[in-house]
Scaffold this motif. Sequence first.
Motif, short mmCIF file in Angstrom:
data_model
loop_
_atom_site.label_atom_id
_atom_site.label_comp_id
_atom_site.label_asym_id
_atom_site.label_seq_id
_atom_site.Cartn_x
_atom_site.Cartn_y
_atom_site.Cartn_z
N ASP A 52 0.81 -1.22 0.00
CA ASP A 52 0.00 0.00 0.00
C ASP A 52 0.84 1.27 0.00
O ASP A 52 0.43 2.30 0.50
N ARG A 53 2.05 1.19 -0.59
CA ARG A 53 2.89 2.38 -0.78
C ARG A 53 2.72 2.84 -2.22
O ARG A 53 2.49 2.04 -3.12
N LYS A 54 2.84 4.13 -2.45
CA LYS A 54 2.71 4.66 -3.80
C LYS A 54 4.03 4.49 -4.54
O LYS A 54 5.08 4.84 -4.03
N THR A 55 3.95 3.93 -5.75
CA THR A 55 5.12 3.75 -6.61
C THR A 55 4.82 4.34 -7.97
O THR A 55 3.66 4.54 -8.34
N PHE A 56 5.87 4.62 -8.73
CA PHE A 56 5.69 5.17 -10.06
C PHE A 56 5.02 4.15 -10.96
O PHE A 56 5.29 2.96 -10.90
N LEU A 57 4.11 4.61 -11.80
CA LEU A 57 3.34 3.75 -12.68
C LEU A 57 4.14 3.48 -13.95
O LEU A 57 4.18 4.30 -14.87
N THR A 58 4.80 2.33 -13.98
CA THR A 58 5.58 1.93 -15.15
C THR A 58 4.65 1.28 -16.16
O THR A 58 3.52 0.91 -15.82
N PRO A 59 5.08 1.12 -17.41
CA PRO A 59 4.23 0.43 -18.39
C PRO A 59 3.87 -0.99 -17.94
O PRO A 59 2.75 -1.46 -18.19
N GLU A 60 4.79 -1.66 -17.26
CA GLU A 60 4.50 -3.01 -16.76
C GLU A 60 3.40 -2.98 -15.70
O GLU A 60 2.46 -3.78 -15.74
N LEU A 61 3.48 -2.05 -14.76
CA LEU A 61 2.45 -1.94 -13.72
C LEU A 61 1.12 -1.49 -14.31
O LEU A 61 0.06 -1.91 -13.84
N LYS A 62 1.16 -0.65 -15.34
CA LYS A 62 -0.06 -0.21 -15.99
C LYS A 62 -0.76 -1.41 -16.65
O LYS A 62 -1.98 -1.55 -16.57
N GLU A 63 0.03 -2.29 -17.26
CA GLU A 63 -0.53 -3.50 -17.88
C GLU A 63 -1.10 -4.45 -16.82
O GLU A 63 -2.16 -5.04 -17.01
N ILE A 64 -0.40 -4.57 -15.71
CA ILE A 64 -0.88 -5.42 -14.61
C ILE A 64 -2.20 -4.87 -14.07
O ILE A 64 -3.15 -5.63 -13.83
N ASN A 65 -2.29 -3.56 -13.88
CA ASN A 65 -3.52 -2.94 -13.39
C ASN A 65 -4.66 -3.16 -14.38
O ASN A 65 -5.80 -3.41 -13.98
N GLU A 66 -4.38 -3.06 -15.67
CA GLU A 66 -5.41 -3.26 -16.69
C GLU A 66 -5.92 -4.70 -16.66
O GLU A 66 -7.13 -4.94 -16.72
N THR A 67 -5.01 -5.66 -16.54
CA THR A 67 -5.40 -7.07 -16.45
C THR A 67 -6.20 -7.33 -15.19
O THR A 67 -7.21 -8.04 -15.22
N LEU A 68 -5.76 -6.76 -14.08
CA LEU A 68 -6.47 -6.91 -12.81
C LEU A 68 -7.87 -6.31 -12.90
O LEU A 68 -8.84 -6.91 -12.42
N LEU A 69 -8.00 -5.17 -13.54
CA LEU A 69 -9.30 -4.53 -13.70
C LEU A 69 -10.23 -5.39 -14.56
O LEU A 69 -11.40 -5.58 -14.21
N ASN A 70 -9.71 -5.93 -15.66
CA ASN A 70 -10.53 -6.80 -16.52
C ASN A 70 -10.98 -8.06 -15.77
O ASN A 70 -12.13 -8.46 -15.87
N HIS A 71 -10.08 -8.66 -15.02
CA HIS A 71 -10.42 -9.85 -14.23
C HIS A 71 -11.46 -9.50 -13.16
O HIS A 71 -12.42 -10.24 -12.94
N TYR A 72 -11.27 -8.37 -12.50
CA TYR A 72 -12.18 -7.92 -11.44
C TYR A 72 -13.59 -7.67 -12.00
O TYR A 72 -14.58 -8.08 -11.42
N LYS A 73 -13.67 -7.00 -13.17
CA LYS A 73 -14.96 -6.73 -13.79
C LYS A 73 -15.64 -8.02 -14.23
O LYS A 73 -16.84 -8.20 -14.05
N ARG A 74 -14.86 -8.93 -14.83
CA ARG A 74 -15.43 -10.19 -15.31
C ARG A 74 -15.96 -11.02 -14.15
O ARG A 74 -17.02 -11.63 -14.24
N LYS A 75 -15.25 -11.01 -13.05
CA LYS A 75 -15.66 -11.78 -11.87
C LYS A 75 -16.96 -11.22 -11.29
O LYS A 75 -17.87 -11.98 -10.94
N HIS A 76 -17.07 -9.91 -11.22
CA HIS A 76 -18.27 -9.30 -10.63
C HIS A 76 -19.46 -9.31 -11.57
O HIS A 76 -20.59 -9.24 -11.11
N LEU A 77 -19.22 -9.36 -12.86
CA LEU A 77 -20.33 -9.43 -13.80
C LEU A 77 -20.93 -10.83 -13.85
O LEU A 77 -22.11 -11.00 -14.13
N SER A 78 -20.13 -11.86 -13.55
CA SER A 78 -20.63 -13.23 -13.60
C SER A 78 -21.44 -13.61 -12.36
O SER A 78 -22.11 -14.61 -12.37
N ILE A 79 -21.33 -12.82 -11.32
CA ILE A 79 -22.06 -13.15 -10.07
C ILE A 79 -23.50 -12.74 -10.16
O ILE A 79 -24.00 -11.92 -10.73
#
Length: 79
Positions: A52-79
């Motif tokens: 929970d510390r703030k770090t610089f948003l690298t392209p790799e972390l941006k891609e990880i966040n995008e994947t996490l967001l897609n997974h999170y949305k897909r999981k909540h839409l299926s419920i």
Amino acid sequence: MSFLDFMSKFVDKKTACSIFGHKIVTVRNVTGHFKEYKCTVCQVELTNDLQDRKTFLTPELKEINETLLNHYKRKHLSI
């Protein structure tokens, strides 16, 4: 003339942030725990890590966040 206008004429934006600190706003909520932030003065992008510390948003972390967001949305839409 506001203080920020004065600072922008005489001091570089990154220097102003290093002296006075960033003005961080939340850009998007990835999940309930992960968010993306942006400084309104110098436009630096940040995210929070596993500790929970703030770090610089690298392209790799941006891609990880995008994947996490897609997974999170897909999981909540299926419920």
